[in-house]
Design a protein around this motif. Structure first.
Motif, PDB file in Angstrom:
ATOM      1  N   ALA A   4      -4.751  -9.961  11.266  1.00  0.00           N
ATOM      2  CA  ALA A   4      -4.966 -11.329  10.797  1.00  0.00           C
ATOM      3  C   ALA A   4      -6.431 -11.704  10.954  1.00  0.00           C
ATOM      4  O   ALA A   4      -7.029 -12.342  10.084  1.00  0.00           O
ATOM      5  CB  ALA A   4      -4.083 -12.302  11.563  1.00  0.00           C
ATOM      6  N   LEU A   5      -7.027 -11.294  12.080  1.00  0.00           N
ATOM      7  CA  LEU A   5      -8.429 -11.637  12.321  1.00  0.00           C
ATOM      8  C   LEU A   5      -9.360 -10.865  11.392  1.00  0.00           C
ATOM      9  O   LEU A   5     -10.337 -11.409  10.884  1.00  0.00           O
ATOM     10  CB  LEU A   5      -8.780 -11.372  13.789  1.00  0.00           C
ATOM     11  CG  LEU A   5      -8.167 -12.379  14.765  1.00  0.00           C
ATOM     12  CD1 LEU A   5      -8.299 -11.888  16.197  1.00  0.00           C
ATOM     13  CD2 LEU A   5      -8.809 -13.748  14.619  1.00  0.00           C
ATOM     14  N   ALA A   6      -9.061  -9.605  11.153  1.00  0.00           N
ATOM     15  CA  ALA A   6      -9.951  -8.808  10.316  1.00  0.00           C
ATOM     16  C   ALA A   6      -9.833  -9.176   8.840  1.00  0.00           C
ATOM     17  O   ALA A   6     -10.834  -9.272   8.131  1.00  0.00           O
ATOM     18  CB  ALA A   6      -9.646  -7.322  10.488  1.00  0.00           C
ATOM     19  N   ALA A  62      -4.030  -9.249  -1.153  1.00  0.00           N
ATOM     20  CA  ALA A  62      -3.148  -9.113  -2.314  1.00  0.00           C
ATOM     21  C   ALA A  62      -1.716  -8.837  -1.880  1.00  0.00           C
ATOM     22  O   ALA A  62      -0.764  -9.174  -2.584  1.00  0.00           O
ATOM     23  CB  ALA A  62      -3.650  -7.991  -3.218  1.00  0.00           C
ATOM     24  N   HIS A  63      -1.539  -8.229  -0.707  1.00  0.00           N
ATOM     25  CA  HIS A  63      -0.198  -7.891  -0.204  1.00  0.00           C
ATOM     26  C   HIS A  63      -0.088  -8.324   1.245  1.00  0.00           C
ATOM     27  O   HIS A  63      -0.040  -7.499   2.148  1.00  0.00           O
ATOM     28  CB  HIS A  63       0.038  -6.385  -0.319  1.00  0.00           C
ATOM     29  CG  HIS A  63      -0.157  -5.853  -1.700  1.00  0.00           C
ATOM     30  ND1 HIS A  63       0.812  -5.967  -2.673  1.00  0.00           N
ATOM     31  CD2 HIS A  63      -1.214  -5.245  -2.284  1.00  0.00           C
ATOM     32  CE1 HIS A  63       0.352  -5.426  -3.803  1.00  0.00           C
ATOM     33  NE2 HIS A  63      -0.879  -4.978  -3.591  1.00  0.00           N
ATOM     34  N   PRO A  64      -0.034  -9.633   1.509  1.00  0.00           N
ATOM     35  CA  PRO A  64      -0.012 -10.121   2.895  1.00  0.00           C
ATOM     36  C   PRO A  64       1.176  -9.566   3.660  1.00  0.00           C
ATOM     37  O   PRO A  64       2.282  -9.520   3.125  1.00  0.00           O
ATOM     38  CB  PRO A  64       0.115 -11.639   2.743  1.00  0.00           C
ATOM     39  CG  PRO A  64      -0.189 -11.944   1.328  1.00  0.00           C
ATOM     40  CD  PRO A  64       0.057 -10.719   0.525  1.00  0.00           C
ATOM     41  N   GLY A  65       0.933  -9.118   4.867  1.00  0.00           N
ATOM     42  CA  GLY A  65       2.012  -8.629   5.713  1.00  0.00           C
ATOM     43  C   GLY A  65       2.477  -7.227   5.381  1.00  0.00           C
ATOM     44  O   GLY A  65       3.409  -6.724   6.000  1.00  0.00           O
TER      45      GLY A  65
END
Lengths: 158, 234
Positions: B68-70, B228-231
């Motif tokens: 999440a941070l990166a 583009a593809h969270p998670g």
């Protein structure tokens, strides 16, 4: 299902990259504490970015599950940091037999010090020269033997 | 006592952005051994970045992990020094950047090994040894290029002059500059290179999220897949 048996099981896990030595021989496996239901394995990573560590975690977990433990936890300990001085002599010998020159003592080998060139693991010659400080993995450098002409890798002292 | 989130983020972002820049040399380095060297150094930096960002996320306590941070912060949230985000330029510029950054990181990690924050001290203890190898690599090249041909010397001197102003920011908030000069100046001297005089232009802002336009392009490339593809996971 004792701690010492759990340690033995974990200690047999081979390093996924240097497939001739175990994680115990490399000094990666630090400690195992187990009771009937749960085993907690403590490992110390070699290099910050070593991609083999995830595989090692998975291999340790499945080895202990196969040996009967339901719950396996792998814990990372950063201090004291891993050093090639922790590689067992049996490990050094197996590396050499596989054509990888083992690390010399850290006291001699870190940058800025006069480390003796590693002997060629194939022909034993001291007439070796470094081709690259960084080899195929973070932990090794690439050398060439002046006598038998074969290239070989060398575990860097760190 | 635990470290401040901002401090850990700064260290982690330095390593992450440095890793991303070095990775750009993959399959493009001047020779194969150097391709391997630069990507190995990038991997060391990435490993340290992962440990530091994971820790920063825990300290923050807002549920953000290393990914999440990166991948999901905008450039105003990044805390790396401007030096790290500068484009690679030619090989001499990359070596000048690496020399100055690695000398700083090695001394900083050495200092952090004494930290009362155990986790940070542990990360530093592992990273400091890798930094020593990075510094050695950059020093060898700086000397070879500086004390080399007319062409290599011209490029290496130009690289040092161009990157030098960005080094002042490294020492905001710490007392490490003298130790850093003691490492870097002898290398430049052996390379028969000069360094700009003190008191010149000193760009800053990275530690408070005020970055150059270069970071935006770097983040666009680094983050596009995840955004583009969270998670998504392998």
């Amino acid at each position: 299902m004792t701690s010492s048996y759990a340690y033995e099981v974990a200690a047999r896990v081979m390093d996924p990259e240097l497939r001739v030595v175990t994680i115990a021989e490399l000094g990666i496996l630090r400690e195992v504490v187990a009771d009937r239901d749960r085993a907690v394995v403590t490992i110390t990573p070699t290099y910050s970015g070593c991609p083999a560590m995830d595989v090692i975690r998975a291999d340790v977990t499945s080895a202990l599950r196969n040996a009967g433990w339901d719950t396996v936890e792998v814990v990372t300990r950063l201090r004291p940091p891993w050093t090639t001085d922790w590689i067992a002599e049996s490990g050094q010998a197996k590396l050499a037999a596989a054509g990888i020159a083992p690390a010399g003592p850290v006291s001699l080998g870190m940058p800025g010090r006069r480390a003796p060139a590693p002997a060629c693991p194939r022909c034993g010659s001291a007439q070796t020269e470094q081709v690259s400080r960084f080899g195929s993995t973070a932990c090794k450098s690439l050398w060439r033997c002046g006598r038998c002409r074969e290239p070989f890798e060398h575990v860097k002292a760190i | 006592m635990t470290a401040a989130v901002e401090e850990v983020l700064g260290l982690g972002d330095d390593a992450l952005i440095a890793a991303q820049r070095l990775a750009e040399w993959c399959a493009r380095a001047p020779e194969m051994e150097e391709d391997v060297a630069l990507t190995n150094i990038a991997l060391d930096q990435l490993g340290a970045a992962r440990m530091l960002l994971s820790y920063a996320g825990e300290l923050e306590g807002a549920g953000r992990d290393e990914d999440a941070l990166a991948y999901l912060r905008g450039d105003r949230e990044f805390r790396n020094v401007l030096l790290a985000e500068l484009p690679n330029g030619d090989f001499a510029v990359t070596m000048a950047k690496l020399l100055f950054l690695a000398a700083y990181q090695r001394n900083r990690y050495q200092q952090l090994m004494q930290s009362t924050d155990d986790r940070l001290a542990g990360i530093a203890a592992t990273a400091v040894k890798e930094s020593a190898y990075h510094l050695d690599h950059a020093s060898l090249w700086t000397v070879r290029l500086g004390d080399g041909t007319e062409e290599s010397r011209r490029r290496m001197q130009s690289a040092v002059d161009m990157v030098w102003p960005y080094t002042y920011e490294l020492f905001d908030g710490n007392d490490l500059r003298d130790g850093w000069l003691a490492v870097v100046e002898p290398v430049l001297a052996e390379a028969t290179l000069t360094r700009p005089e003190e008191g010149g232009w000193a760009p800053r802002g990275g530690r408070t999220g005020l970055h150059t336009e270069h970071l935006s392009y770097l983040l666009a490339e680094m983050q596009v897949l995840h955004r583009a593809h969270p998670g998504a996971a392998w």
